[in-house]
Scaffold this motif. Structure first.
Motif, mmCIF file in Angstrom:
data_model
loop_
_atom_site.group_PDB
_atom_site.id
_atom_site.type_symbol
_atom_site.label_atom_id
_atom_site.label_comp_id
_atom_site.label_asym_id
_atom_site.label_seq_id
_atom_site.Cartn_x
_atom_site.Cartn_y
_atom_site.Cartn_z
ATOM 1 N N THR A 3 1.068 -1.292 -0.355
ATOM 2 C CA THR A 3 0.135 0.246 0.370
ATOM 3 C C THR A 3 0.988 1.185 -0.169
ATOM 4 O O THR A 3 0.481 2.158 -1.137
ATOM 5 C CB THR A 3 -0.670 -0.074 1.274
ATOM 6 O OG1 THR A 3 -1.476 -1.575 1.481
ATOM 7 C CG2 THR A 3 -1.974 1.372 1.294
ATOM 8 N N GLY B 10 0.871 3.910 -3.185
ATOM 9 C CA GLY B 10 0.216 5.116 -3.553
ATOM 10 C C GLY B 10 -0.856 5.225 -2.726
ATOM 11 O O GLY B 10 -1.772 4.309 -2.652
ATOM 12 N N ASP B 11 -1.511 6.336 -1.695
ATOM 13 C CA ASP B 11 -3.011 6.477 -1.618
ATOM 14 C C ASP B 11 -3.926 6.958 -2.335
ATOM 15 O O ASP B 11 -4.639 6.206 -2.240
ATOM 16 C CB ASP B 11 -2.622 7.764 -0.388
ATOM 17 C CG ASP B 11 -2.005 8.009 0.744
ATOM 18 O OD1 ASP B 11 -0.847 7.010 1.472
ATOM 19 O OD2 ASP B 11 -1.627 8.919 0.776
ATOM 20 N N MET B 12 -4.202 6.433 -3.792
ATOM 21 C CA MET B 12 -4.835 6.932 -4.710
ATOM 22 C C MET B 12 -4.867 5.594 -6.121
ATOM 23 O O MET B 12 -5.262 4.996 -6.319
ATOM 24 C CB MET B 12 -4.486 7.862 -5.988
ATOM 25 C CG MET B 12 -4.189 8.976 -5.033
ATOM 26 S SD MET B 12 -5.433 9.927 -4.436
ATOM 27 C CE MET B 12 -6.895 10.067 -5.763
ATOM 28 N N ALA B 13 -3.782 5.103 -5.062
ATOM 29 C CA ALA B 13 -3.726 3.565 -6.316
ATOM 30 C C ALA B 13 -5.506 2.513 -5.767
ATOM 31 O O ALA B 13 -5.507 2.816 -4.356
ATOM 32 C CB ALA B 13 -2.326 2.782 -5.938
ATOM 33 N N ASP B 14 -5.250 1.747 -6.533
ATOM 34 C CA ASP B 14 -6.854 0.669 -6.238
ATOM 35 C C ASP B 14 -6.321 -0.648 -5.804
ATOM 36 O O ASP B 14 -5.631 -0.989 -5.795
ATOM 37 C CB ASP B 14 -7.716 0.646 -7.331
ATOM 38 C CG ASP B 14 -7.240 0.037 -8.618
ATOM 39 O OD1 ASP B 14 -5.988 -0.330 -8.573
ATOM 40 O OD2 ASP B 14 -7.686 0.462 -9.307
#
Length: 314
Positions: free
Chosen positions: A36, A40-44
């Motif tokens: 995670t 990155g924070d924007m990854a699904d």
């Protein structure tokens, strides 16, 4: 002597294996997912799952452990997840910083601690003894991170005598190298000075109460010769033992000091790797530190034979 070295190395192998396994299992027990953090924070979830497969984190823990130990047997410590470089290379780049810090602190600790301990023992039950033991108590009681912060405020911010952070390689400028180390090394050494002073005082008091010391004094041997030749020489075994332990503590204690003084050493690398859940770096660093501690113990055993001729390993 060769038999001793071979025997101690053979003893170190299962110890290092246990250290490797415990480090691996403890890291995988920590909360958080390195996949995670890397994605990155924007990854699904699909992207995170792909990163996990690429890193091999989707495999069972025992399968990951077996793969890591197999790679270790081939000299492969893995690849850093946050630095994208081999772990051995990352550690090797930062090794001079940690070694310089630990060795300078060691050079400060040994003479100061021994002198304070001997002085306290010679003038026992006087104000000198009380003063030395009071200073030693402060050294072993006050947290070094608190002393480090006060030291930066006083010597770096207020007086401007020493740099507050950073590290200058010895090859670049010796005096700037020493200036960058003297403050963190002194702070790191304070606890060990107090510990060594108390141990030296205790060992000296035991020796000073022996019959051969009273005999030497009765024969008119000078106090200086009695202390240095007859008393102190017989405390060297304890001092050598404690010195090896102190050097190990200085290497391990550099983690906090390197963080406070922003020194790019192994300790700071270890903290950053823990925060980033960089398993390969944490596991490789802990294992290399374990190697260092085992090596120090072997060296101490070899020194015994020279300090005390009565010791025979063969």
């Amino acid at each position: 002597m060769p038999r001793l070295i071979a025997f101690r190395i053979a003893q170190a192998i299962p110890v290092m294996f246990v250290v490797a396994v415990l480090t691996f299992l403890l890291m995988h027990m920590l909360p958080g997912d390195p996949a995670t953090l890397i994605a990155g924070d924007m990854a699904d979830q699909d992207a995170i799952a792909q990163v996990r497969r690429d890193l091999g984190l989707d495999r069972p823990v025992l399968a990951q452990l077996w793969l890591w130990i197999t790679n270790l047997a081939q000299g492969d410590f893995g690849k850093s997840l946050m630095l994208n470089q081999p772990v051995a290379e990352a550690v090797w780049e930062r090794l001079p910083v940690t070694l310089s810090l630990a060795l300078v602190a060691f050079v400060i600790t040994i003479p100061v601690g021994i002198v304070l301990g001997v002085v306290a023992a010679v003038w026992r039950d006087t104000w000198v003894d009380s003063a030395v033991m009071f200073l030693a108590l402060i050294g072993v009681s006050v947290p070094n991170f608190w002393i480090a912060i006060l030291s930066v405020i006083l010597f770096s911010v207020t007086l401007g005598w020493l740099p507050s952070s950073g590290y200058v390689p010895m090859g670049t400028d010796f005096w700037r190298w020493l200036a960058s180390l003297i403050q963190p090394a002194t702070v790191l050494a304070l606890f060990q000075i107090g510990y060594l002073a108390r141990m030296t005082r205790s060992a000296m008091l035991d020796v000073l109460d022996q019959d051969y010391i009273r005999t030497a004094r009765a024969k008119g041997v000078s106090p200086r010769k009695t202390i240095l030749k007859h008393a102190f020489r017989n405390t060297l075994m304890q001092v050598v033992t404690v010195s090896g332990y102190i050097l190990s503590l200085l290497i391990g204690g550099s983690v906090v000091i390197e963080q406070i003084f922003a020194m790019p050493g192994i300790g700071r690398l270890l903290v950053q790797a823990i925060m980033a859940r960089d398993y390969p770096v944490v596991q490789g660093t802990m294992l290399m530190l374990g190697f260092a501690f085992v090596f120090i113990n072997i060296v101490i055993d070899l020194i015994y034979a020279y300090v005390d001729p009565r010791v025979r390993y063969d």
